[in-house]
Design a protein around this motif. Structure first.
Motif, PDB file in Angstrom:
ATOM      1  N   ALA A 153       0.808  -1.209   0.000  1.00  0.00           N
ATOM      2  CA  ALA A 153       0.000   0.000   0.000  1.00  0.00           C
ATOM      3  C   ALA A 153       0.851   1.273   0.000  1.00  0.00           C
ATOM      4  CB  ALA A 153      -0.941   0.009   1.205  1.00  0.00           C
ATOM      5  N   HIS A 154       2.148   1.121   0.276  1.00  0.00           N
ATOM      6  CA  HIS A 154       3.072   2.264   0.326  1.00  0.00           C
ATOM      7  C   HIS A 154       4.268   1.979  -0.572  1.00  0.00           C
ATOM      8  CE1 HIS A 154       0.818   2.500   4.131  1.00  0.00           C
ATOM      9  NE2 HIS A 154       0.867   3.801   3.910  1.00  0.00           N
ATOM     10  N   PRO A 155       4.046   1.886  -1.886  1.00  0.00           N
ATOM     11  CA  PRO A 155       5.127   1.488  -2.789  1.00  0.00           C
ATOM     12  C   PRO A 155       6.288   2.471  -2.843  1.00  0.00           C
ATOM     13  CG  PRO A 155       3.231   2.231  -4.048  1.00  0.00           C
ATOM     14  CD  PRO A 155       2.803   2.174  -2.602  1.00  0.00           C
ATOM     15  N   GLY A 156       6.079   3.702  -2.443  1.00  0.00           N
ATOM     16  CA  GLY A 156       7.158   4.686  -2.466  1.00  0.00           C
ATOM     17  C   GLY A 156       7.968   4.734  -1.179  1.00  0.00           C
ATOM     18  N   MET A 157       7.674   3.822  -0.252  1.00  0.00           N
ATOM     19  CA  MET A 157       8.400   3.828   1.022  1.00  0.00           C
ATOM     20  C   MET A 157       9.877   3.604   0.755  1.00  0.00           C
ATOM     21  SD  MET A 157       7.998   4.276   4.184  1.00  0.00           S
ATOM     22  CE  MET A 157       9.202   4.247   5.470  1.00  0.00           C
TER      23      MET A 157
END
Length: 190
Positions: A153-157
């Motif tokens: 859900a947070h691919p840019g983490m």
């Protein structure tokens, strides 16, 4: 960010090796200290500061809860007084399994935080959990699934470092984390 304070966040699913890596890290350099989150509930108390619902409520009312989550029927909190104490004693190593917790800590507490993904496949979590005698392996697998969903859900983490504990020994992981923090400390003094 306070460049005079360093901190490490180990993010990963249950049984990925956060405790084992932290032990190796403190053996490598005793200035690293596992942060004992405040736990309200029952079960395992080792590695936690056990508290009451009233204590948690008082911390919340004072605005001193940086992040809290519920898992396994308990509440786990990262509190400002606890992090203050841990930072004064050395470099806190905070274990988290939620991206929201990472963001809350990085945004809510002034320090130069290094975020390390400590990972293992789901079947390894299952084997390790059963091997250490956990009575709640099914709940830990559900938490593994939730961690995977959280990451998806947070691919840019952004991770400062990724460690696969099926490939790196705890000592190698500790060495890599030590190198990362040494580089960051050098960058802030340069």
């Amino acid at each position: 960010m306070n460049p005079n304070r360093l901190g490490v966040i180990l993010y990963g699913p249950p049984a990925s090796g956060k405790d084992t890596v932290t032990t190796a890290l403190t053996e490598l350099d005793p200035t690293y200290k596992q942060f004992a989150r405040l736990k309200v509930g029952a079960g395992k108390s080792s590695g936690y500061r056990m508290g009451t619902a009233q204590q948690l409520h008082e911390l919340e009312a004072a605005g001193d809860v940086i992040y809290a989550n519920r898992r396994y029927g308990n509440t786990y909190a990262i509190d400002r007084p606890g992090i203050d104490t841990a930072s004064a004693a050395g470099v806190p190593v905070v274990h988290l399994g939620q991206v929201d917790g990472i963001r809350a800590l990085v945004d809510g507490y002034p320090a130069d935080w290094s975020v390390v993904l400590v990972w293992c496949p789901r079947e390894v979590t299952e084997q390790r959990s059963a091997g250490r005698g956990d009575r709640d392996t099914a709940a830990r697998l559900a938490a593994w699934d939730a961690t995977r969903e959280d990451m998806d859900a947070h691919p840019g983490m952004f991770w400062d470092l990724t460690i696969d504990t099926t490939k790196a020994s705890p000592q190698e992981a500790a060495r890599l984390i030590g190198q990362l923090l040494a580089q960051r400390a050098g960058a802030t003094t340069a």
